[in-house]
Design a protein around this motif. Structure first.
Motif, mmCIF file in Angstrom:
data_model
loop_
_atom_site.group_PDB
_atom_site.id
_atom_site.type_symbol
_atom_site.label_atom_id
_atom_site.label_comp_id
_atom_site.label_asym_id
_atom_site.label_seq_id
_atom_site.Cartn_x
_atom_site.Cartn_y
_atom_site.Cartn_z
ATOM 1 N N PRO A 227 0.816 -1.210 0.000
ATOM 2 C CA PRO A 227 0.000 0.000 0.000
ATOM 3 C C PRO A 227 0.856 1.270 0.000
ATOM 4 O O PRO A 227 2.029 1.218 0.365
ATOM 5 C CB PRO A 227 -0.809 -0.112 1.294
ATOM 6 N N PRO A 228 0.263 2.385 -0.414
ATOM 7 C CA PRO A 228 0.992 3.649 -0.422
ATOM 8 C C PRO A 228 1.512 3.988 0.965
ATOM 9 O O PRO A 228 0.884 3.617 1.960
ATOM 10 C CB PRO A 228 -0.065 4.680 -0.849
ATOM 11 N N ASN A 229 2.654 4.635 0.977
ATOM 12 C CA ASN A 229 3.212 5.140 2.225
ATOM 13 C C ASN A 229 3.811 4.074 3.141
ATOM 14 O O ASN A 229 4.207 4.363 4.255
ATOM 15 C CB ASN A 229 2.141 5.920 2.997
ATOM 16 N N ALA A 230 3.848 2.830 2.678
ATOM 17 C CA ALA A 230 4.377 1.764 3.534
ATOM 18 C C ALA A 230 5.896 1.852 3.637
ATOM 19 O O ALA A 230 6.507 1.283 4.536
ATOM 20 C CB ALA A 230 3.972 0.404 2.980
ATOM 21 N N GLY A 231 6.514 2.553 2.678
ATOM 22 C CA GLY A 231 7.967 2.707 2.695
ATOM 23 C C GLY A 231 8.659 1.953 1.574
ATOM 24 O O GLY A 231 9.836 1.613 1.678
ATOM 25 N N LYS A 232 7.953 1.717 0.477
ATOM 26 C CA LYS A 232 8.522 0.953 -0.639
ATOM 27 C C LYS A 232 9.712 1.671 -1.274
ATOM 28 O O LYS A 232 10.752 1.073 -1.506
ATOM 29 C CB LYS A 232 7.453 0.698 -1.711
ATOM 30 N N SER A 233 9.514 2.963 -1.538
ATOM 31 C CA SER A 233 10.604 3.717 -2.174
ATOM 32 C C SER A 233 11.812 3.813 -1.262
ATOM 33 O O SER A 233 12.955 3.714 -1.713
ATOM 34 C CB SER A 233 10.134 5.115 -2.535
ATOM 35 N N THR A 234 11.543 3.987 0.015
ATOM 36 C CA THR A 234 12.644 4.068 0.974
ATOM 37 C C THR A 234 13.411 2.745 0.984
ATOM 38 O O THR A 234 14.644 2.728 1.006
ATOM 39 C CB THR A 234 12.097 4.368 2.388
ATOM 40 N N LEU A 235 12.673 1.648 0.914
ATOM 41 C CA LEU A 235 13.312 0.328 0.910
ATOM 42 C C LEU A 235 14.131 0.131 -0.364
ATOM 43 O O LEU A 235 15.277 -0.334 -0.324
ATOM 44 C CB LEU A 235 12.250 -0.775 1.025
ATOM 45 N N VAL A 247 11.459 9.441 -2.839
ATOM 46 C CA VAL A 247 10.916 9.107 -1.519
ATOM 47 C C VAL A 247 10.083 10.280 -1.056
ATOM 48 O O VAL A 247 10.539 11.411 -1.024
ATOM 49 C CB VAL A 247 12.039 8.833 -0.509
ATOM 50 N N SER A 248 8.860 9.988 -0.726
ATOM 51 C CA SER A 248 7.971 11.084 -0.367
ATOM 52 C C SER A 248 6.950 10.620 0.651
ATOM 53 O O SER A 248 6.564 9.469 0.673
ATOM 54 C CB SER A 248 7.263 11.575 -1.616
ATOM 55 N N ALA A 249 6.503 11.543 1.476
ATOM 56 C CA ALA A 249 5.525 11.206 2.505
ATOM 57 C C ALA A 249 4.104 11.287 1.966
ATOM 58 O O ALA A 249 3.164 10.906 2.626
ATOM 59 C CB ALA A 249 5.685 12.125 3.696
ATOM 60 N N ILE A 250 3.948 11.801 0.734
ATOM 61 C CA ILE A 250 2.608 11.893 0.149
ATOM 62 C C ILE A 250 2.286 10.596 -0.598
ATOM 63 O O ILE A 250 3.031 10.199 -1.483
ATOM 64 C CB ILE A 250 2.507 13.079 -0.837
ATOM 65 N N GLN A 330 7.439 -6.342 7.070
ATOM 66 C CA GLN A 330 6.848 -5.330 7.946
ATOM 67 C C GLN A 330 7.882 -4.238 8.189
ATOM 68 O O GLN A 330 8.888 -4.456 8.848
ATOM 69 C CB GLN A 330 6.396 -5.946 9.241
ATOM 70 N N ASN A 331 7.598 -3.090 7.617
ATOM 71 C CA ASN A 331 8.543 -1.973 7.685
ATOM 72 C C ASN A 331 8.257 -1.100 8.911
ATOM 73 O O ASN A 331 7.297 -1.318 9.635
ATOM 74 C CB ASN A 331 8.426 -1.155 6.392
ATOM 75 N N LYS A 332 9.103 -0.124 9.100
ATOM 76 C CA LYS A 332 8.958 0.867 10.178
ATOM 77 C C LYS A 332 8.996 0.203 11.562
ATOM 78 O O LYS A 332 8.227 0.577 12.458
ATOM 79 C CB LYS A 332 7.677 1.705 9.998
ATOM 80 N N ALA A 333 9.858 -0.773 11.692
ATOM 81 C CA ALA A 333 10.008 -1.473 12.967
ATOM 82 C C ALA A 333 10.422 -0.502 14.069
ATOM 83 O O ALA A 333 10.184 -0.749 15.245
ATOM 84 C CB ALA A 333 11.044 -2.586 12.837
ATOM 85 N N ASP A 334 11.030 0.619 13.662
ATOM 86 C CA ASP A 334 11.475 1.610 14.655
ATOM 87 C C ASP A 334 10.302 2.303 15.349
ATOM 88 O O ASP A 334 10.458 2.907 16.398
ATOM 89 C CB ASP A 334 12.378 2.635 13.970
ATOM 90 N N LEU A 335 9.119 2.206 14.767
ATOM 91 C CA LEU A 335 7.959 2.885 15.361
ATOM 92 C C LEU A 335 7.345 2.105 16.519
ATOM 93 O O LEU A 335 6.489 2.617 17.216
ATOM 94 C CB LEU A 335 6.880 3.129 14.301
ATOM 95 N N SER A 336 7.759 0.863 16.708
ATOM 96 C CA SER A 336 7.265 -0.035 17.755
ATOM 97 C C SER A 336 5.742 0.014 17.911
ATOM 98 O O SER A 336 5.201 0.283 18.972
ATOM 99 C CB SER A 336 7.972 0.253 19.104
ATOM 100 N N ILE A 358 11.570 -4.995 9.524
ATOM 101 C CA ILE A 358 12.731 -4.152 9.217
ATOM 102 C C ILE A 358 12.384 -2.684 9.404
ATOM 103 O O ILE A 358 11.229 -2.334 9.590
ATOM 104 C CB ILE A 358 13.211 -4.323 7.751
ATOM 105 N N SER A 359 13.418 -1.862 9.317
ATOM 106 C CA SER A 359 13.170 -0.433 9.191
ATOM 107 C C SER A 359 14.012 0.067 8.030
ATOM 108 O O SER A 359 15.235 0.066 8.092
ATOM 109 C CB SER A 359 13.550 0.310 10.471
ATOM 110 N N ALA A 360 13.332 0.439 6.975
ATOM 111 C CA ALA A 360 14.047 0.934 5.795
ATOM 112 C C ALA A 360 14.740 2.242 6.121
ATOM 113 O O ALA A 360 15.728 2.602 5.500
ATOM 114 C CB ALA A 360 13.082 1.105 4.640
ATOM 115 N N MET A 361 14.206 2.944 7.115
ATOM 116 C CA MET A 361 14.774 4.233 7.439
ATOM 117 C C MET A 361 16.059 4.101 8.255
ATOM 118 O O MET A 361 17.070 4.700 7.915
ATOM 119 C CB MET A 361 13.760 5.091 8.187
ATOM 120 N N THR A 362 16.013 3.287 9.308
ATOM 121 C CA THR A 362 17.198 3.174 10.167
ATOM 122 C C THR A 362 18.153 2.077 9.693
ATOM 123 O O THR A 362 19.303 2.028 10.102
ATOM 124 C CB THR A 362 16.803 2.844 11.618
#
Ligand code: GDP
Length: 455
Positions: A227-235, A247-250, A330-336, A358-362
């Protein structure tokens, strides 16, 4: 050698400026060309320092190494000369201009050197394709496969098969022509059919490994979906280690399919970032979604990215085959946040393999994911030895050979030697087309136009 043929020349090395530029000359007047612009012809296959000049301008252009390869034992089968010049733009332009002024000389067309090599029997068609693949190989595994193809892995095999077919055909024809000859062995057809059966089996075996070879040329296709915003581009960016996608938040800004080509432990991998696959009113976005679905349907592996805590349904488009394997990421693991619950709405019978956090960001969990991808790629391409066939063209020719052999061996043609002979002849022609021995004019232009000028 055909003396009326043009002598061709081209820059065979990369685009100048470079340290060295290689200019090749091939054809009946190659010797004359070398004498004229280098003033001498070196001993065959021995480098010699020469002064290169434009005879019309009576001025030295450069100092170069000259090489002389008399035909027919040269790359093209014709007389070939090579000049290793200083790789400046003006040097190269000047030497090419000087050659162009010589009578009977012209600039080579793309792939023309290789085409002459093929026409003079120096390379068969599968080797020509191997050469094209070798030049465009980007990873170790691709290089290895292309080099084996260039060295006759498939070509030699096909020629050996064809020789055995001709032998079988000769036996059947002898039976047809001399049915009552006393000094011929009793049954000529049975050994011929035995050969046909063995060949059929071997060709079927080669066909069974076809997929891998073709895939290795094209690479393992991994789609990043979700789905959108899940972090695909970041990954994707994290995997590719470069800014290939926006990479965008929109949600919905990744409107098209973005492809990144990677070398994963020597294996070629194409990563696809599919636009957030979801319904939309925006026509541009709808088009993006349509393309994303089509491309994603052909993927070999899907990384389905989800956000924790958000309920997701996986709707993966069905491709032609049984459907790709899907790894749930499952992305954004840093958000707990809590784990995601999943509803499978996939059109095909996809299997969800892994739920990976995972966390694509960290970068958390990324090493493990990359290791899993490498392992997957390795098992996907192994065993490489099955990769005799690297192109659809090869597969078609072998399929045709197998089908005609099948017909020659069919029960209802038993005893009808004329038909058997005809089928064997057709099978031989299919194999001949593979190496370029028979009626291939129509495909030659396609194959050679893949090359660059100077090859
Ligand atoms: P896409 O629409 O699926 O391609 O998602 P993007 O890659 O554009 O990311 C959407 C938003 O989520 C952006 O603001 C990212 O910075 C953010 N994001 C991506 N990965 C992570 C992550 O691992 N942790 C957190 N906290 N945010 C992330």
């Amino acid at each position: 050698m055909n003396l009326h043929r043009d002598t061709i020349f081209a820059l065979s090395s990369g685009r100048p400026p470079a340290a060295i530029a290689v200019v090749r000359i091939s054809g009946p007047r190659a010797r004359f060309g070398l004498e004229t612009i280098a003033g001498t012809v070196p001993e065959p296959r021995k480098a010699r320092l020469v002064r290169v000049r434009d005879p019309k301008a009576a001025e030295d252009i450069d100092e170069a190494l000259a090489l002389w390869f008399p035909g027919p034992k040269s790359e093209t089968g014709e007389d070939v000369a090579e000049l290793q010049l200083h790789g400046g733009r003006a040097v190269v332009a000047s030497v090419l201009a000087a050659l162009g002024k010589l009578e009977g000389f012209r600039l080579a067309e793309p792939g023309e050197f290789t085409r002459r090599a093929f026409e003079n029997g120096r390379l068969d068609l599968t080797a020509v394709e191997g050469l094209a693949d070798l030049i465009s190989a980007e990873t170790e595994a691709q290089r290895r496969q292309a080099f084996r193809q260039l060295k006759g892995l498939l070509g030699d095999r096909a020629e050996a098969w064809r020789a055995r077919l001709i032998q079988a055909l000769a036996l059947v024809e002898a039976h047809i022509d001399f049915p009552d000859e006393a000094d011929l062995p009793e049954d000529l057809v049975a050994p011929a059919l035995k050969i046909a059966r063995d060949l059929h089996e071997e060709i079927m075996e080669a066909l069974a490994g076809a997929d891998r070879g073709e895939r290795l040329r094209e690479g393992l296709v991994v789609a990043i979906a979700g789905p959108p915003n899940a972090g695909k581009s970041t990954l994707l960016n994290r995997i590719a280690r470069r800014e290939a996608a926006i990479v965008s938040a929109i949600p919905g800004t990744t409107r098209d399919v973005i492809e990144v080509h990677l070398d994963l432990d020597g294996y070629p991998v194409t990563l696809l970032d599919t636009a957030g696959i979801r319904e939309s009113e925006d026509p541009i976005e709808q088009e993006g979604v349509k393309r994303a679905r089509a491309r994603a349907a052909e993927a070999d592996l899907v990384l389905w990215v989800v956000e924790p805590g958000v309920k997701v349904s996986i709707e993966y488009p069905a491709g032609r085959g049984p459907g790709p394997e899907i790894w749930l990421i499952q992305n954004k693991a840093d958000l707990s946040r809590p784990m995601t619950s999943i509803i499978n709405k996939s059109e095909s019978e996809n299997q969800f393999k892994i739920i990976k956090s995972i966390s694509a960001m960290t970068g958390q969990g990324m090493n493990e994911l990359m290791n899993m991808l490498s392992t997957y790629a390795a098992s996907f391409f192994e065993p490489e030895k099955g990769a005799l066939i690297t192109r659809t063209r090869h597969r078609r020719a072998l399929q045709e050979a197998a089908e005609t052999l099948d017909r020659a061996l069919a029960k209802h043609v038993a005893g009808r030697e004329e038909i058997i002979a005809e089928e064997l002849r057709l099978a031989g022609r299919a194999l001949g087309r593979l190496t370029g021995r028979v009626d291939v004019e129509d495909i030659l232009d396609v194959i050679f136009s893949d090359f660059c000028i100077g090859k």
